[in-house]
Design a protein around this motif. Sequence first.
Motif, short mmCIF file in Angstrom:
data_model
loop_
_atom_site.label_atom_id
_atom_site.label_comp_id
_atom_site.label_asym_id
_atom_site.label_seq_id
_atom_site.Cartn_x
_atom_site.Cartn_y
_atom_site.Cartn_z
N UNK A 28 5.56 31.37 17.79
CA UNK A 28 5.60 30.92 16.39
C UNK A 28 6.94 31.26 15.74
N UNK A 29 7.40 32.47 15.92
CA UNK A 29 8.67 32.89 15.33
C UNK A 29 9.82 32.08 15.94
N UNK A 30 9.79 31.87 17.25
CA UNK A 30 10.83 31.07 17.91
C UNK A 30 10.84 29.63 17.38
N UNK A 31 9.68 29.06 17.18
CA UNK A 31 9.57 27.69 16.67
C UNK A 31 10.18 27.59 15.27
N UNK A 32 9.85 28.54 14.42
CA UNK A 32 10.36 28.53 13.04
C UNK A 32 11.89 28.67 13.04
N UNK A 33 12.42 29.54 13.86
CA UNK A 33 13.88 29.73 13.94
C UNK A 33 14.54 28.45 14.44
N UNK A 34 13.97 27.82 15.44
CA UNK A 34 14.52 26.57 15.98
C UNK A 34 14.53 25.48 14.92
N UNK A 35 13.47 25.37 14.14
CA UNK A 35 13.40 24.36 13.08
C UNK A 35 14.47 24.60 12.02
N UNK A 36 14.70 25.83 11.67
CA UNK A 36 15.71 26.16 10.67
C UNK A 36 17.10 25.78 11.17
N UNK A 37 17.43 26.16 12.41
CA UNK A 37 18.74 25.81 12.97
C UNK A 37 18.92 24.30 13.09
N UNK A 38 17.89 23.59 13.47
CA UNK A 38 17.97 22.13 13.59
C UNK A 38 18.23 21.49 12.23
N UNK A 39 17.53 21.95 11.22
CA UNK A 39 17.71 21.40 9.87
C UNK A 39 19.13 21.65 9.37
N UNK A 40 19.68 22.82 9.64
CA UNK A 40 21.04 23.13 9.21
C UNK A 40 22.05 22.25 9.94
N UNK A 41 21.87 22.04 11.24
CA UNK A 41 22.80 21.20 12.00
C UNK A 41 22.72 19.74 11.60
#
Length: 193
Positions: free
Chosen positions: A23-36
């Motif tokens: 869950x934590x990994x998924x949330x971090x991945x989504x944040x980085x994707x949105x920023x990029x």
Amino acid sequence: MRRRKIGNLKLKSPVKLVCTIVTVSFIITQIFTAVKLRGIPRSAIASTKTESPAKRARIGEFGETVIKLLPEDLAFTLFLPSEEAIRRDLRLNRNDSDAYAVLTRVLGFSSVPRWIWTADLERGGRRSYDSISGLSLSVGKDSNGNVVVNGVVSEVVDLRIGKTVVHVMDGVVMDAEFEQSVRPESDDDDEFD
């Protein structure tokens, strides 16, 4: 059953630990994707929708025929002559026997195997592209925001049909040799008078 202690957390089972990490990994991945994604220009993001029927109507019957000649799975930009320009400059009618051959030649002169959006062009600037037939195209944007290709001005820009970007032009983009071959005989007579 023994409880495992990780740091200050007490987890009852390894399943909870794995779920928490995922869950934590998924949330971090989504944040980085949105920023990029914010750093990518809108013109580079491919839309999968096709233009509305009203905009497609601007293409006309000849335009639909030319678009069908392009491969559907590759990105192209087509500087498509308007229906009026085809009739005026090429003297073509729908029932002409050589219409398909002429449209195939026009396709070669007016298609570029990449996307060119008006947002990619600077007002007053020029970029050079090679068409699929090898004709060098000078592409720019005038002060009104119209695309200009080898002196031919656009009527409608940035239509998206499948993977093809279509700019409807008020003229035909072609080389000098082909232009001579389609020039009406009355124009040739005027040169000698």
